[in-house]
Design an enzyme around this catalytic site. Structure first.
Site, PDB file in Angstrom:
ATOM      1  N   LYS A 267      69.071 -12.404  58.162  1.00  0.00           N
ATOM      2  CA  LYS A 267      70.000 -13.423  57.133  1.00  0.00           C
ATOM      3  C   LYS A 267      70.375 -14.408  57.187  1.00  0.00           C
ATOM      4  CE  LYS A 267      68.538  -9.453  54.974  1.00  0.00           C
ATOM      5  NZ  LYS A 267      67.534  -9.857  53.892  1.00  0.00           N
TER       6      LYS A 267
ATOM      7  N   ASP B  21      52.058  -4.667  53.160  1.00  0.00           N
ATOM      8  CA  ASP B  21      53.231  -5.239  54.902  1.00  0.00           C
ATOM      9  C   ASP B  21      53.640  -6.076  55.607  1.00  0.00           C
ATOM     10  OD1 ASP B  21      54.896  -5.463  56.854  1.00  0.00           O
ATOM     11  OD2 ASP B  21      52.838  -4.251  58.386  1.00  0.00           O
TER      12      ASP B  21
ATOM     13  N   SER C  72      72.162 -11.276  51.917  1.00  0.00           N
ATOM     14  CA  SER C  72      73.323  -9.824  52.824  1.00  0.00           C
ATOM     15  C   SER C  72      74.317 -10.765  53.293  1.00  0.00           C
ATOM     16  CB  SER C  72      72.721  -8.938  54.466  1.00  0.00           C
ATOM     17  OG  SER C  72      73.887  -8.184  54.496  1.00  0.00           O
TER      18      SER C  72
ATOM     19  N   TYR D  67      69.948  -8.565  62.853  1.00  0.00           N
ATOM     20  CA  TYR D  67      69.803  -8.903  61.425  1.00  0.00           C
ATOM     21  C   TYR D  67      70.946  -9.632  60.783  1.00  0.00           C
ATOM     22  CZ  TYR D  67      70.516  -6.698  56.388  1.00  0.00           C
ATOM     23  OH  TYR D  67      70.394  -6.694  55.405  1.00  0.00           O
TER      24      TYR D  67
END
Length: 247
Positions: free
Chosen positions: A168, A64, A144, A164
């Site tokens: 990024k 993880d 991204s 998110y």
């Protein structure tokens, strides 16, 4: 890719999607690959789908990346059994649906811990291994398009965005910070950020029904391209969009 033959590549988030596609491409390029993922059962399924000649070259470790102890245990095993890391593909990431102001704060923290700190934990251990052996090495960060630009996508799409893109944008900054640190420390390590548009994976199934999308294999081809450049050539940032993408 010939110069990477039998080198050790570590791929995080290797159990599905982009990570799984990269694992397959690296194995076919004659590298030893260590797949790090939480879902070991999915990794075992991936191994069983490979040709017999490739199965023994894939090492699977449950990890993880948001947990520094888990990362350290994985890299300790790699250094003990495989000597060290030559390539790190920092791919693991999470995306949780919701709006930033109202979603569960634990989901916000989980996104940042995985997408930002997970990259930091893995990069620190991999780079330490690379520097210790003074090898030509490569660090790839799967980023991204949302790390560069956040268009007004409307309410139906914005619920997929929230924290998110912030995570990024951090990857964009991380790429340049590490590039400068590698230079100042006179290492032989290259770094590349690869920023795709929408990719058809488990995380984006709903969006892919209505929008143009890349396939995971498109990203694995991009990784191989960046790795195949001569030692003096560094692809710092690669942005890849599907034809017709809306943003």
């Amino acid at each position: 890719m010939e110069r990477w033959k039998n080198s050790c590549a570590v791929v995080t988030g290797a159990s599905s999607g982009i990570g799984a596609a990269i694992v397959k491409s690296l194995l076919k390029a004659d590298l030893l690959v260590v797949g790090l993922a939480r879902r070991v059962d999915r990794m075992e399924q991936l191994r069983s789908s490979l040709a017999n000649s490739l199965q023994s070259r894939l090492h699977i470790i449950k990890c993880d990346v948001s947990d520094m102890m888990s990362v350290n245990e994985a890299f300790d095993w790699i250094e003990e059994h495989l000597d060290g890391v030559d390539i790190l593909i920092n791919n693991a990431g999470v995306h949780i649906k919701g709006q930033l102001l109202t979603m569960n704060i634990n989901d916000v923290e989980k996104t940042l811990q995985t997408n930002v700190m997970g990259m930091v934990y893995c990069a620190r251990r991999a780079v330490n291994s690379m520097k210790k052996r003074n090898v030509n090495a490569h660090l790839v960060l799967i980023n991204s398009i949302l790390g560069h630009n956040l268009p007004n996508l409307g309410p139906s799409i914005m619920q997929f965005v929230n924290i998110y893109p912030m995570s990024k944008h951090a990857t964009v900054a991380m790429t340049e910070v590490l590039r400068q640190e590698f230079r100042e420390n006179q290492t032989k390590i290259k770094i590349t950020s690869i920023s795709p548009g929408l990719v058809n994976t488990e995380m984006t199934t709903e969006l892919c029904k209505t929008m143009c999308a890349l396939e995971p294999e498109d990203l694995s081809m991009a990784v191989l391209y960046c790795l195949s450049t001569p030692p003096h050539v560094q692809v710092h940032e690669l942005i890849i969009k599907p034809v017709g993408e809306e943003f």
